[in-house]
Design an enzyme around this catalytic site. Sequence first.
Site, PDB file in Angstrom:
ATOM      1  N   GLY A 226       7.738  -1.988  -3.190  1.00 32.68           N
ATOM      2  CA  GLY A 226       6.457  -1.636  -3.516  1.00 32.68           C
ATOM      3  C   GLY A 226       5.708  -2.829  -3.623  1.00 32.68           C
ATOM      4  O   GLY A 226       4.652  -3.728  -3.928  1.00 32.68           O
TER       5      GLY A 226
ATOM      6  N   HIS B 150       0.193   4.601   6.570  1.00 29.65           N
ATOM      7  CA  HIS B 150       1.307   4.971   7.428  1.00 29.65           C
ATOM      8  C   HIS B 150       0.762   3.568   8.040  1.00 29.65           C
ATOM      9  O   HIS B 150       0.180   3.251   9.124  1.00 29.65           O
ATOM     10  CB  HIS B 150       0.515   6.243   8.145  1.00 29.65           C
ATOM     11  CG  HIS B 150       1.839   6.742   8.512  1.00 29.65           C
ATOM     12  ND1 HIS B 150       2.804   7.168   8.494  1.00 29.65           N
ATOM     13  CD2 HIS B 150       2.357   7.148  10.150  1.00 29.65           C
ATOM     14  CE1 HIS B 150       3.399   7.972   8.929  1.00 29.65           C
ATOM     15  NE2 HIS B 150       3.165   7.187  10.555  1.00 29.65           N
TER      16      HIS B 150
HETATM   17  C1  GRF Z   1       5.343   1.005   4.201  1.00 27.34           C
HETATM   18  O1  GRF Z   1       5.349   0.251   5.697  1.00 27.34           O
HETATM   19  C2  GRF Z   1       3.848   2.151   3.578  1.00 27.34           C
HETATM   20  O2  GRF Z   1       3.439   1.859   5.108  1.00 27.34           O
HETATM   21  C3  GRF Z   1       4.864   2.734   4.089  1.00 27.34           C
HETATM   22  O3  GRF Z   1       5.744   3.027   3.110  1.00 27.34           O
HETATM   23  C4  GRF Z   1       6.141   1.425   3.450  1.00 27.34           C
HETATM   24  C5  GRF Z   1       6.175   1.001   2.409  1.00 27.34           C
HETATM   25  O4  GRF Z   1       6.086  -0.670   1.749  1.00 27.34           O
HETATM   26  N1  GRF Z   1       4.104   4.332   4.023  1.00 27.34           N
HETATM   27  P1  GRF Z   1       6.096  -1.056   0.615  1.00 27.34           P
HETATM   28  O5  GRF Z   1       7.015  -0.538  -0.210  1.00 27.34           O
HETATM   29  O6  GRF Z   1       4.589  -1.079   0.192  1.00 27.34           O
HETATM   30  O7  GRF Z   1       6.248  -2.327   0.815  1.00 27.34           O
END
Ligand code: GRF
Length: 188
Positions: A20, A108
Site C-alpha cells: 500500500g 503498472h
Molecule cells: C507497485 O509496483 C505497482 O506498480 C504494482 O504493484 C506495486 C504495488 O506497490 N501494480 P504498493 O502496494 O503500492 O506499495
Amino acid sequence: MVKLIGPKKLRTSVFISGRGSNFKNLLKFSLKKNFPIKIICVVSNNLNAKGLNIATKYKIKKKIYKSEYEILNYLNKNKIELICLAGFMKILSKNFIRNFKGKIINIHPSLLPKYKGLNTHQRVLDNKEKISGCTVHIVSPKLDSGKIILQKTVRISKKDNHRSLAKKILKQEHILYPKAIKKLLINL
Ligand code: GRF
C-alpha cells in the site's frame, strides 16, 4: 471522462492487495487542498494487506473484497466516482469495468505496452533492457492495455537486480500516480 469543475474533489476508492505505498502516497496528496480527489475508502482482496493499517491510521473506511457484486453495491452506496488500482492483484470483470467506464485507473511498473502482467522487473532484466519505468493508464477489459495517461522512464544500471530496480521504479511511481490523476482530472 468526468472533468473537475471548481474545487470539487472526486470521491475515490483505492484498491490494494499488499503493502500500500501507492495508497499512502495518494492519501497524502489527496489531503492537499488543490488535489482533485478525496479518498473515501480502501478496498482490499487480502485481509492481511499491510496497506489496511494505513487506512486504520488515517481513519479511512476499509472494505474486504469478497464478491464483485458486493463491492459494486458498496461503491455505489459510497457514491464513488473514481477507482485507483494500486497493487490490486485481482482481475476485474468486463461488467465491473463497464460500470465505471473510464473511471478506473491503474499503475503498472513497466513501460506499457511492454511487460504486461507479473514479474515485470525480472523479465525486463532477463531481456537486458537498458530502460524500464512505470505507466498510469485507464483500465480496460484487456489486462494492462487501456489508454496511457502518463509514463516515466527509469535507467537500468549493470548493477541492478529485480529488487533495486523495483525500488527505483517505485520512487517514480509515487511521483507519477498523483501527476497522472491531475492530468486526467484537471488537464494540467
Ligand atoms: C507497485 O509496483 C505497482 O506498480 C504494482 O504493484 C506495486 C504495488 O506497490 N501494480 P504498493 O502496494 O503500492 O506499495
